[in-house]
Design an enzyme around this catalytic site. Sequence first.
Site, PDB file in Angstrom:
ATOM      1  N   ARG A  96       0.062  -8.744  13.562  1.00  0.00           N
ATOM      2  CA  ARG A  96      -0.608  -7.778  12.670  1.00  0.00           C
ATOM      3  C   ARG A  96      -1.437  -8.483  11.602  1.00  0.00           C
ATOM      4  O   ARG A  96      -2.498  -8.011  11.230  1.00  0.00           O
ATOM      5  CB  ARG A  96       0.425  -6.842  12.050  1.00  0.00           C
ATOM      6  CG  ARG A  96       0.944  -5.808  13.050  1.00  0.00           C
ATOM      7  CD  ARG A  96       2.287  -5.248  12.674  1.00  0.00           C
ATOM      8  NE  ARG A  96       2.275  -4.558  11.408  1.00  0.00           N
ATOM      9  CZ  ARG A  96       3.347  -4.422  10.630  1.00  0.00           C
ATOM     10  NH1 ARG A  96       4.504  -4.915  10.991  1.00  0.00           N
ATOM     11  NH2 ARG A  96       3.248  -3.759   9.493  1.00  0.00           N
ATOM     12  N   ARG A 112      11.561  -0.929  10.899  1.00  0.00           N
ATOM     13  CA  ARG A 112      10.487  -0.590  11.849  1.00  0.00           C
ATOM     14  C   ARG A 112      10.448  -1.636  12.955  1.00  0.00           C
ATOM     15  O   ARG A 112      10.540  -2.828  12.690  1.00  0.00           O
ATOM     16  CB  ARG A 112       9.141  -0.566  11.119  1.00  0.00           C
ATOM     17  CG  ARG A 112       8.808   0.797  10.535  1.00  0.00           C
ATOM     18  CD  ARG A 112       7.611   0.770   9.635  1.00  0.00           C
ATOM     19  NE  ARG A 112       6.438   0.127  10.205  1.00  0.00           N
ATOM     20  CZ  ARG A 112       5.260   0.054   9.595  1.00  0.00           C
ATOM     21  NH1 ARG A 112       5.108   0.593   8.395  1.00  0.00           N
ATOM     22  NH2 ARG A 112       4.248  -0.537  10.161  1.00  0.00           N
ATOM     23  N   ARG A 128      -9.607   0.639   8.861  1.00  0.00           N
ATOM     24  CA  ARG A 128      -9.122  -0.706   9.175  1.00  0.00           C
ATOM     25  C   ARG A 128     -10.118  -1.493  10.013  1.00  0.00           C
ATOM     26  O   ARG A 128      -9.862  -2.650  10.336  1.00  0.00           O
ATOM     27  CB  ARG A 128      -7.822  -0.591   9.976  1.00  0.00           C
ATOM     28  CG  ARG A 128      -6.558  -0.841   9.179  1.00  0.00           C
ATOM     29  CD  ARG A 128      -5.379  -0.499  10.072  1.00  0.00           C
ATOM     30  NE  ARG A 128      -4.198  -1.244   9.768  1.00  0.00           N
ATOM     31  CZ  ARG A 128      -3.142  -0.723   9.126  1.00  0.00           C
ATOM     32  NH1 ARG A 128      -3.152   0.506   8.689  1.00  0.00           N
ATOM     33  NH2 ARG A 128      -2.082  -1.463   8.926  1.00  0.00           N
ATOM     34  N   LYS A 173       0.830  -1.218   0.000  1.00  0.00           N
ATOM     35  CA  LYS A 173       0.000   0.000   0.000  1.00  0.00           C
ATOM     36  C   LYS A 173       0.864   1.268   0.000  1.00  0.00           C
ATOM     37  O   LYS A 173       0.644   2.180  -0.792  1.00  0.00           O
ATOM     38  CB  LYS A 173      -0.931   0.018   1.226  1.00  0.00           C
ATOM     39  CG  LYS A 173      -1.905  -1.141   1.277  1.00  0.00           C
ATOM     40  CD  LYS A 173      -2.823  -1.062   2.489  1.00  0.00           C
ATOM     41  CE  LYS A 173      -2.112  -1.111   3.828  1.00  0.00           C
ATOM     42  NZ  LYS A 173      -1.358  -2.379   4.075  1.00  0.00           N
ATOM     43  N   ARG A 225      11.553  -5.358   5.014  1.00  0.00           N
ATOM     44  CA  ARG A 225      11.302  -3.928   4.722  1.00  0.00           C
ATOM     45  C   ARG A 225      12.290  -3.037   5.467  1.00  0.00           C
ATOM     46  O   ARG A 225      12.614  -3.265   6.624  1.00  0.00           O
ATOM     47  CB  ARG A 225       9.877  -3.566   5.130  1.00  0.00           C
ATOM     48  CG  ARG A 225       9.579  -2.071   5.008  1.00  0.00           C
ATOM     49  CD  ARG A 225       8.107  -1.764   4.976  1.00  0.00           C
ATOM     50  NE  ARG A 225       7.395  -2.140   6.185  1.00  0.00           N
ATOM     51  CZ  ARG A 225       6.080  -2.035   6.329  1.00  0.00           C
ATOM     52  NH1 ARG A 225       5.333  -1.573   5.337  1.00  0.00           N
ATOM     53  NH2 ARG A 225       5.505  -2.405   7.453  1.00  0.00           N
TER      54      ARG A 225
END
Length: 217
Positions: free
Chosen positions: A171, A160, A88, A13, A127
């Site tokens: 998550r 992160r 969400r 996203k 990431r």
Amino acid sequence: MQLVLLGPPGAGKGTQADALVKKLFIPHISTGEIFRAAISMGTAMGKEAKSYLDEGKLVPDEITVGIIKDRLSQADCRAGFLLDGFPRTLQQAKALDVLLKELELQLTKTLNIEAPPDLLIVRLTGRRMCSKCGAIYHLLYNAPQNEGFCDVCGGSLYQRSDDSEETVRRRLDVYKEQTEPLIEYYFAQGLLARVNGALPMNEVLLALGQALGQKWN
Ligand code: ADP
Ligand code: ADP
Ligand code: ZN
């Protein structure tokens, strides 16, 4: 255009949002980025949000909806906007409907970026983010020219804290339970477009353009 980007964590996203807003000239509104900025600035809202992000849980709807209400009321959103990571929950989606009604705006489309769980885990644990400009990298799929540094601004890259495998799994569970029902919610309103997020980045961008009736190359 008033757009929502839906999809599980790691679907792409943020990556696609950065590319889309350059083509569409609309603001990119990421609730995750708003929370991370508030946490690093140490604001009261950031202090409240921090434990939820650390644990991979959703920040309570009252806080999140309040943030979006303020942001969508700003003048730049009259030209359209791209929401990334909001809504969400069903409650957030319903609050957004009310808000848009008040602003006399309508959603143009909800773009659902899909990818299988195994791929999401590899994407999220690999990431890396630029600490200066927020650019998104991946150790395997989108590695920077100089290891550890941003191609765009030279800033140092970091991982992160919620991209550890344990928090990623939490998550993904939270997504399944609380966010996945939104697919049906928007499908029922005739607003949903589905895009295969497992494709290479440029192909995903083309598919998103097609879903919006835009011809890009
Ligand atoms: P989200 O915002 O949905 O969590 P991101 O855009 O941050 O997802 O992407 C998650 C990770 O996957 C990043 O490291 C990014 O570089 C990488 N990525 C995004 N899209 C693709 C793609 N189409 N192919 C390969 N890697 C991708
Ligand atoms: P990702 O790109 O990996 O999906 P985000 O940057 O969008 O992650 O979100 C990071 C975290 O911020 C979430 O795990 C959650 O704690 C919080 N968050 C972001 N958006 C929302 C939202 N709409 N409602 C509640 N919490 C949110
Ligand atoms: Zn950078």
